[in-house]
Design an enzyme around this catalytic site. Structure first.
Site, PDB file in Angstrom:
ATOM      1  N   GLU A  82      -7.874   8.484   5.192  1.00 12.60           N
ATOM      2  CA  GLU A  82      -6.490   8.893   5.383  1.00 12.60           C
ATOM      3  C   GLU A  82      -5.855   9.382   4.092  1.00 12.60           C
ATOM      4  O   GLU A  82      -6.189   8.888   3.027  1.00 12.60           O
ATOM      5  CB  GLU A  82      -5.621   7.709   5.799  1.00 12.60           C
ATOM      6  CG  GLU A  82      -6.083   6.928   6.961  1.00 12.60           C
ATOM      7  CD  GLU A  82      -5.298   5.624   7.058  1.00 12.60           C
ATOM      8  OE1 GLU A  82      -5.111   5.171   8.173  1.00 12.60           O
ATOM      9  OE2 GLU A  82      -4.876   5.087   6.019  1.00 12.60           O
ATOM     10  N   CYS A  96      -0.626  10.469  -1.429  1.00 15.23           N
ATOM     11  CA  CYS A  96      -1.243   9.153  -1.488  1.00 15.23           C
ATOM     12  C   CYS A  96      -2.680   9.320  -0.984  1.00 15.23           C
ATOM     13  O   CYS A  96      -2.896   9.759   0.138  1.00 15.23           O
ATOM     14  CB  CYS A  96      -0.440   8.218  -0.588  1.00 15.23           C
ATOM     15  SG  CYS A  96      -1.130   6.575  -0.450  1.00 15.23           S
ATOM     16  N   CYS A 103     -12.135  -0.941   3.427  1.00 13.61           N
ATOM     17  CA  CYS A 103     -11.988  -1.654   2.157  1.00 13.61           C
ATOM     18  C   CYS A 103     -12.741  -2.970   2.253  1.00 13.61           C
ATOM     19  O   CYS A 103     -12.661  -3.658   3.263  1.00 13.61           O
ATOM     20  CB  CYS A 103     -10.500  -1.922   1.883  1.00 13.61           C
ATOM     21  SG  CYS A 103     -10.178  -2.678   0.268  1.00 13.61           S
ATOM     22  N   CYS A 107      -7.160  -8.394   2.052  1.00 14.57           N
ATOM     23  CA  CYS A 107      -5.755  -8.788   1.931  1.00 14.57           C
ATOM     24  C   CYS A 107      -5.206  -8.979   3.347  1.00 14.57           C
ATOM     25  O   CYS A 107      -5.389  -8.109   4.211  1.00 14.57           O
ATOM     26  CB  CYS A 107      -4.964  -7.730   1.171  1.00 14.57           C
ATOM     27  SG  CYS A 107      -5.605  -7.447  -0.499  1.00 14.57           S
ATOM     28  N   CYS A 110      -2.776  -6.390   5.192  1.00 10.37           N
ATOM     29  CA  CYS A 110      -3.086  -4.960   5.092  1.00 10.37           C
ATOM     30  C   CYS A 110      -3.987  -4.522   6.244  1.00 10.37           C
ATOM     31  O   CYS A 110      -5.008  -5.143   6.520  1.00 10.37           O
ATOM     32  CB  CYS A 110      -3.770  -4.691   3.750  1.00 10.37           C
ATOM     33  SG  CYS A 110      -4.330  -2.988   3.557  1.00 10.37           S
ATOM     34  N   CYS A 318      -0.863   1.844   4.626  1.00 10.48           N
ATOM     35  CA  CYS A 318      -2.289   1.770   4.312  1.00 10.48           C
ATOM     36  C   CYS A 318      -3.154   1.353   5.508  1.00 10.48           C
ATOM     37  O   CYS A 318      -3.054   0.255   6.017  1.00 10.48           O
ATOM     38  CB  CYS A 318      -2.471   0.761   3.177  1.00 10.48           C
ATOM     39  SG  CYS A 318      -4.141   0.578   2.603  1.00 10.48           S
TER      40      CYS A 318
HETATM   41  N1  SAH Z   1      -6.336  -1.538  -3.041  1.00  7.90           N
HETATM   42  C1  SAH Z   1      -5.267  -0.999  -3.829  1.00  7.90           C
HETATM   43  C2  SAH Z   1      -4.711   0.320  -3.309  1.00  7.90           C
HETATM   44  C3  SAH Z   1      -4.487   0.462  -1.820  1.00  7.90           C
HETATM   45  S1  SAH Z   1      -3.117  -0.401  -1.103  1.00  7.90           S
HETATM   46  C4  SAH Z   1      -4.156  -2.025  -3.949  1.00  7.90           C
HETATM   47  O1  SAH Z   1      -4.175  -3.016  -3.237  1.00  7.90           O
HETATM   48  O2  SAH Z   1      -3.268  -1.838  -4.788  1.00  7.90           O
HETATM   49  C5  SAH Z   1      -1.695   0.333  -1.810  1.00  7.90           C
HETATM   50  C6  SAH Z   1      -0.453  -0.537  -1.708  1.00  7.90           C
HETATM   51  O3  SAH Z   1      -0.010  -0.612  -0.339  1.00  7.90           O
HETATM   52  C7  SAH Z   1      -0.701  -1.965  -2.165  1.00  7.90           C
HETATM   53  O4  SAH Z   1       0.315  -2.384  -3.040  1.00  7.90           O
HETATM   54  C8  SAH Z   1      -0.658  -2.731  -0.856  1.00  7.90           C
HETATM   55  O5  SAH Z   1      -0.279  -4.036  -1.092  1.00  7.90           O
HETATM   56  C9  SAH Z   1       0.356  -1.945  -0.047  1.00  7.90           C
HETATM   57  N2  SAH Z   1       0.324  -2.179   1.388  1.00  7.90           N
HETATM   58  C10 SAH Z   1      -0.755  -2.362   2.168  1.00  7.90           C
HETATM   59  N3  SAH Z   1      -0.402  -2.582   3.450  1.00  7.90           N
HETATM   60  C11 SAH Z   1       0.944  -2.527   3.486  1.00  7.90           C
HETATM   61  C12 SAH Z   1       1.909  -2.676   4.530  1.00  7.90           C
HETATM   62  N4  SAH Z   1       1.540  -2.912   5.767  1.00  7.90           N
HETATM   63  N5  SAH Z   1       3.219  -2.572   4.203  1.00  7.90           N
HETATM   64  C13 SAH Z   1       3.591  -2.305   2.930  1.00  7.90           C
HETATM   65  N6  SAH Z   1       2.736  -2.147   1.921  1.00  7.90           N
HETATM   66  C14 SAH Z   1       1.423  -2.266   2.185  1.00  7.90           C
END
Ligand code: SAH
Length: 327
Positions: A82, A96, A103, A107, A110, A318
């Site tokens: 994406e 982005c 991944c 987390c 996510c 994400c």
């Molecule tokens: N793996 C890296 C980059 C990808 S995620 C990282 O974790 O930084 C990019 C950002 O999007 C991260 O800060 C993550 O915490 C955030 N993110 C992921 N899912 C999200 C969601 N549902 N709502 C808001 N932010 C989210």
């Protein structure tokens, strides 16, 4: 496009041909036909031998706020990828990008973390996301906040970054976001390009952080912050902290105080991110809680902003689109 394949196909041509192709791509060309300084026969040969992109566009969603989210599949093995284009009122055009399909980290809030991990993307697959969005319009900022952990694929991410200035995106306007994967932070610290570092923190202490982001067991908070401090010392650039606001989980007053005590305001700026619901157990913090949290950080001398939410009506957080497509 697959640059190796391109170079093979151009092997008997003068060296400047590959540069001509790259220049057209960087300016947003949508086909070989547009590359009018290449002989017609060569354009036909390239069209037959080198697919114009390593990605196939599976879906493109347009939000009311102008955000565009593209869901691709890799030409090579059909993996989801994406990328998002965000348009802001001040004229900024920010993209982005994804560094991996899926991944390997998990987390808990996510959507990508809940998908199966596919593989690292090649430098061409990373750059082709940007080139697709460049065909829509001119770009000036890039963040690696799409699918995947960029620091686990740092060689290919940096190789793609080398090409971004030709698209109008300088290294200073490029940011790599990480869960705190220390070897990657060290690599970025040593690298010549002045790329920005963003750290996804999400909790001010180890126990809660491990609960939200299991990778914290491997790279605990103190070590990660030490790596970020070194980045700042060497690069003389502030590090962004990403902090997703989860209702009743990490958004309490004491947690704001703890976060403020953890972060040196000379090194860090905080971005508070409203949670984009993903069907997980979490809910986003109420706007009032986010406001209080921000004030506490500011009272302690930290710069803090609340991230604008873009593209909520098209599942632009994400992994959301790819996760839905997979389901
Ligand atoms: N793996 C890296 C980059 C990808 S995620 C990282 O974790 O930084 C990019 C950002 O999007 C991260 O800060 C993550 O915490 C955030 N993110 C992921 N899912 C999200 C969601 N549902 N709502 C808001 N932010 C989210």
């Amino acid at each position: 496009m697959d640059t190796e394949l391109l170079h093979q196909s151009l092997a008997s041509e003068p060296a400047f041909r590959a540069r001509q192709v790259a220049a057209w791509m960087a300016r947003g060309a949508a086909s070989y036909d547009e590359m009018t300084n290449l002989p017609a026969a060569l354009r036909a040969k390239l069209a037959a031998e080198v697919p114009f992109s390593t990605l196939h566009v599976a879906n493109e969603a347009h939000a009311k706020d102008g955000t565009v989210k593209a869901l691709f599949t890799t030409l090579r093995d059909n993996r989801p990828v994406e990328a998002v284009l965000m348009r802001y009122r001040d004229g900024r055009r920010s993209i982005c990008l994804s560094s991996q399909s899926g991944c390997p980290l998990t987390c808990t809030f996510c959507a990508t973390g809940q998908m199966k991990f596919g593989r690292n993307l090649t430098a061409s697959e990373i750059l082709d996301q940007a080139l697709h969005l460049r065909r829509i319009e001119e770009l000036d900022h890039c963040v690696f906040m799409g699918m995947g952990e960029p620091m686990m694929n740092i060689d290919n991410v940096l190789a793609a970054c080398e090409e971004l200035p030709a698209l109008g995106i300088t290294h200073r306007r490029t940011a790599i976001s990480t869960v705190g994967w220390i070897p990657g932070i060290e690599r970025l610290t040593e690298c010549d390009m002045p790329i920005r570092l963003a750290l996804s923190l999400h909790a001010p202490e180890d126990a809660l952080r491990t609960q939200i982001m299991p990778v914290n067991d491997r790279y605990p908070l103190a070590d990660v912050l030490e790596a970020c401090r070194r980045f700042h010392d060497v690069k003389k650039r502030m590090v962004f902290i990403e902090y997703v606001m989860l209702d009743g989980v990490n958004d309490r007053y004491e947690q704001a105080v703890a976060l403020a005590q953890l972060l040196d305001p000379r090194i860090y700026k905080v971005n508070l991110i409203p949670f984009n619901p993903t069907g997980s157990v979490y809910e986003g913090s109420r706007p009032e809680s986010i406001g209080v949290f921000k004030s506490v950080l500011e009272e302690h001398g930290l710069r803090a902003t609340v991230r604008l939410t873009r593209g909520r009506d098209i599942d632009a957080a994400c992994g959301q689109l790819a996760a839905k497509a997979a389901a």
